[in-house]
Design a protein around this motif. Structure first.
Motif, PDB file in Angstrom:
ATOM      1  N   LYS A 374       0.776  -1.250  -0.008  1.00 57.44           N
ATOM      2  CA  LYS A 374       0.013  -0.099   0.142  1.00 57.44           C
ATOM      3  C   LYS A 374       0.985   1.303  -0.133  1.00 57.44           C
ATOM      4  O   LYS A 374       0.352   2.139  -0.611  1.00 57.44           O
ATOM      5  N   ASP A 375       2.198   1.187   0.724  1.00 55.47           N
ATOM      6  CA  ASP A 375       2.946   2.445   0.528  1.00 55.47           C
ATOM      7  C   ASP A 375       4.293   1.982   0.981  1.00 55.47           C
ATOM      8  O   ASP A 375       4.422   0.643   1.204  1.00 55.47           O
ATOM      9  N   ILE A 380       3.443  -5.819   4.880  1.00 55.36           N
ATOM     10  CA  ILE A 380       2.678  -7.035   4.272  1.00 55.36           C
ATOM     11  C   ILE A 380       1.945  -6.465   3.147  1.00 55.36           C
ATOM     12  O   ILE A 380       1.262  -5.494   3.098  1.00 55.36           O
ATOM     13  N   PRO A 381       1.845  -7.188   1.842  1.00 49.96           N
ATOM     14  CA  PRO A 381       1.390  -6.783   0.944  1.00 49.96           C
ATOM     15  C   PRO A 381      -0.315  -7.025   0.969  1.00 49.96           C
ATOM     16  O   PRO A 381      -0.622  -7.716   1.797  1.00 49.96           O
ATOM     17  N   ARG A 405       9.920  -1.562  -5.647  1.00 46.02           N
ATOM     18  CA  ARG A 405       9.865  -1.417  -4.143  1.00 46.02           C
ATOM     19  C   ARG A 405      11.075  -1.685  -3.604  1.00 46.02           C
ATOM     20  O   ARG A 405      11.603  -1.151  -2.489  1.00 46.02           O
ATOM     21  N   SER A 406      12.233  -2.169  -4.078  1.00 45.88           N
ATOM     22  CA  SER A 406      13.586  -2.479  -4.078  1.00 45.88           C
ATOM     23  C   SER A 406      14.527  -1.882  -4.700  1.00 45.88           C
ATOM     24  O   SER A 406      14.402  -1.672  -6.107  1.00 45.88           O
ATOM     25  N   MET A 487       5.966  -4.772  -5.786  1.00 46.05           N
ATOM     26  CA  MET A 487       5.969  -3.470  -6.255  1.00 46.05           C
ATOM     27  C   MET A 487       5.051  -2.604  -5.018  1.00 46.05           C
ATOM     28  O   MET A 487       4.389  -3.334  -3.917  1.00 46.05           O
ATOM     29  N   LYS A 488       5.204  -1.298  -4.742  1.00 48.38           N
ATOM     30  CA  LYS A 488       4.276  -0.784  -3.847  1.00 48.38           C
ATOM     31  C   LYS A 488       3.648   0.441  -4.336  1.00 48.38           C
ATOM     32  O   LYS A 488       3.911   0.741  -5.845  1.00 48.38           O
ATOM     33  N   MET A 489       2.686   1.041  -3.798  1.00 53.06           N
ATOM     34  CA  MET A 489       2.140   2.314  -4.374  1.00 53.06           C
ATOM     35  C   MET A 489       2.621   3.678  -3.551  1.00 53.06           C
ATOM     36  O   MET A 489       2.892   3.564  -2.683  1.00 53.06           O
TER      37      MET A 489
END
Length: 490
Positions: A374-375, A380-381, A405-406, A487-489
């Motif tokens: 989420k951010d 945790i996804p 994300r990384s 990935m993240k948002m």
């Protein structure tokens, strides 16, 4: 002369209809009946039985008989093994489709010398998700058919009814079949029919009313369904269906069945309706949810159309009338859906059909999302829904708010989920993951954390969802995939 064909692949009964070049719709009978029981069985010699002979087998050889298979279309684990061979819902459904078409072909050949049926439209409950839709198309293909498209059953019923009802209005279609219930809120405007909202339950239909009768009469003699052997269970369910049909016409019925001898139990319509009022309340809850999704109240519904054989029960009309304060219309309940499918077939191929309204926007009944963070602080996804429940069925969306994300990430793996949530984010449920190709995109060189990933989602008129992803010039296409999503948002 070109003809077009529509098939109502029902939970308890199925039907095939055709529309000719003069736009005349007719149902093709199966012997003396216009509908065929959606039951498959094998006799002692292993011969395939479909329809009425198979249904009769429920009381003799239930272990060799399969009914209500449509309820299992979403069950990835369901199989039946008969005489050492295992069958899944797709193959069982294909037997029903092939039987309908083969009988219709023989009749056409004998009487008219026409070409075999190949191109068809098949109906599905409006609440079917991607898996059920894909399995229905696969059943058609396995039966040797070219499935032009799928059409939601309430839409098909409204199309059939709408040939003579062209006025602008807001309608609610209450579709109570033998095994499933659907409700759709529809708007007819300027010759187009648009879906405003839909809801339903795959495990709610006339068979549940039958089971309520069974439980009622067994309770009277002090036993339960589980105490019966398989043959007795099959016979008593058939007797309950007959009893329900009698109570549709009369105030009292006598149900005869075998259990430690012959039993004759009287049941009144009042008792029947009392024991099944909870089932009616379940349909009304779904009606309320559909109205909420559409953003309208009962007073804004101009017409209520009832279809599905179980809608004949007097209690259904009474409940619906009380809900909407107007008389609902029971329109050709067993045949309207097949007729609407034939109309859809003609519209799909040639476009214009005399005096027919056209399908405009339809709505999806499920949400589709992918695993993401989420951010940047999330450990945790979660599932991020990209297509929301009650979005237009045909939809295109683009997202620019996803990022790697990384540090050093070189690829994107993918998890995709189907759910019934109205929320944008929800916890991951592994059982909701959609399986398919294990795809990913790889851009070949490490990129910093926070590198943009563009996501595009498309859903077509058949409900097939495709997802496109792009990062650093690398592109990938995913069609119901099952890897991971790193990935993240922001």
């Amino acid at each position: 002369m070109k003809e077009f064909y529509g098939i109502d692949l029902g939970t308890t009964y199925s039907c095939i209809a055709t529309i000719d070049s003069d736009d005349i719709v007719t149902v093709i009978p199966n012997g003396a009946s216009l509908t065929t029981p959606s039951v498959v069985a094998f006799d002692d010699d292993g011969k395939l039985l479909v329809g009425k002979p198979a249904k009769n087998n429920l009381g003799n050889k239930p272990e060799n008989t399969v009914a209500l298979i449509k309820r299992e279309m979403s069950n990835k684990e369901f199989t039946r093994t008969i005489f050492g061979k295992t069958y899944d819902p797709v193959e069982i459904s294909s037997f029903i489709l092939k039987y309908l078409v083969d009988y219709a072909n023989q009749k056409r050949k004998d009487e008219e010398g026409k070409d075999p049926i190949y191109d068809v439209v098949i109906t599905i409950p409006a609440y079917f998700g991607n898996l059920e839709r894909e399995r229905t198309k696969a059943a058609g293909k396995k039966a040797g058919l070219n499935v032009l498209t799928l059409v939601n059953e309430p839409i098909a019923a409204a199309l059939s009814y709408g040939r003579k009802q062209q006025a602008n209005k807001t309608m609610l279609v209450y579709d109570l079949g033998g095994g499933t219930f659907d409700v759709s809120v529809l708007e007819v405007k300027n010759g187009l029919i648009n879906t405003l909202a839909t809801d339903g339950d795959h495990h709610l239909g006339g068979a549940d009313w039958d089971r309520a009768i069974v439980d009622f009469v067994l309770d009277k003699i002090g036993t339960s369904f589980d105490a019966l052997n398989p043959q007795e269970q099959g016979m008593i369910m058939l007797a309950a269906e007959d009893c329900k049909q009698t109570l549709t016409l009369q105030d009292k019925a006598t149900m005869q069945f075998k259990y430690k001898g012959i039993n004759n139990i009287d049941i009144t319509r009042q008792e029947f309706e009392s024991k099944t009022a909870n089932l009616m309340e379940r349909t009304m809850l779904l009606v309320d949810q559909a109205l909420d999704l559409a953003g309208i109240g009962t007073g804004q519904i101009d017409e209520v159309i009832m279809v599905g054989g179980s809608s004949r029960m007097p209690m259904v009309k009474a409940f619906v009338k009380e809900k909407f304060k107007k008389d609902p219309k029971l329109i050709d309940p067993d045949l309207a859906v097949a007729k609407g499918a034939a109309l859809t077939a003609a519209q799909t191929v040639k476009g214009d059909v005399k005096n027919a309204i056209l399908i405009g926007k339809d709505k999806g009944s499920r949400a589709y999302g992918m695993s993401a963070y989420k951010d940047s602080n999330s450990e945790i996804p979660c599932v991020c829904n990209l297509i929301m429940r009650n979005d237009d069925l045909v939809v295109h969306k683009e997202f620019d708010n996803f990022f790697t994300r990384s540090d050093g990430q070189t690829r994107l793996d993918f998890h995709f989920y189907e759910n019934e949530s109205m929320e944008e984010y929800l916890d991951i449920n592994p059982e909701q993951e959609l399986k398919g190709r294990n795809d990913y995109i790889e851009w070949g060189r490490p990129v910093p954390k926070g590198t943009p990933i563009k996501i595009i989602v498309d859903r077509d008129s058949n409900g097939t969802v495709k997802v496109f992803a792009e990062c650093e010039g690398a592109k990938g296409e995913f069609v119901i995939v099952s890897a991971g999503c790193d990935m993240k948002m922001k």
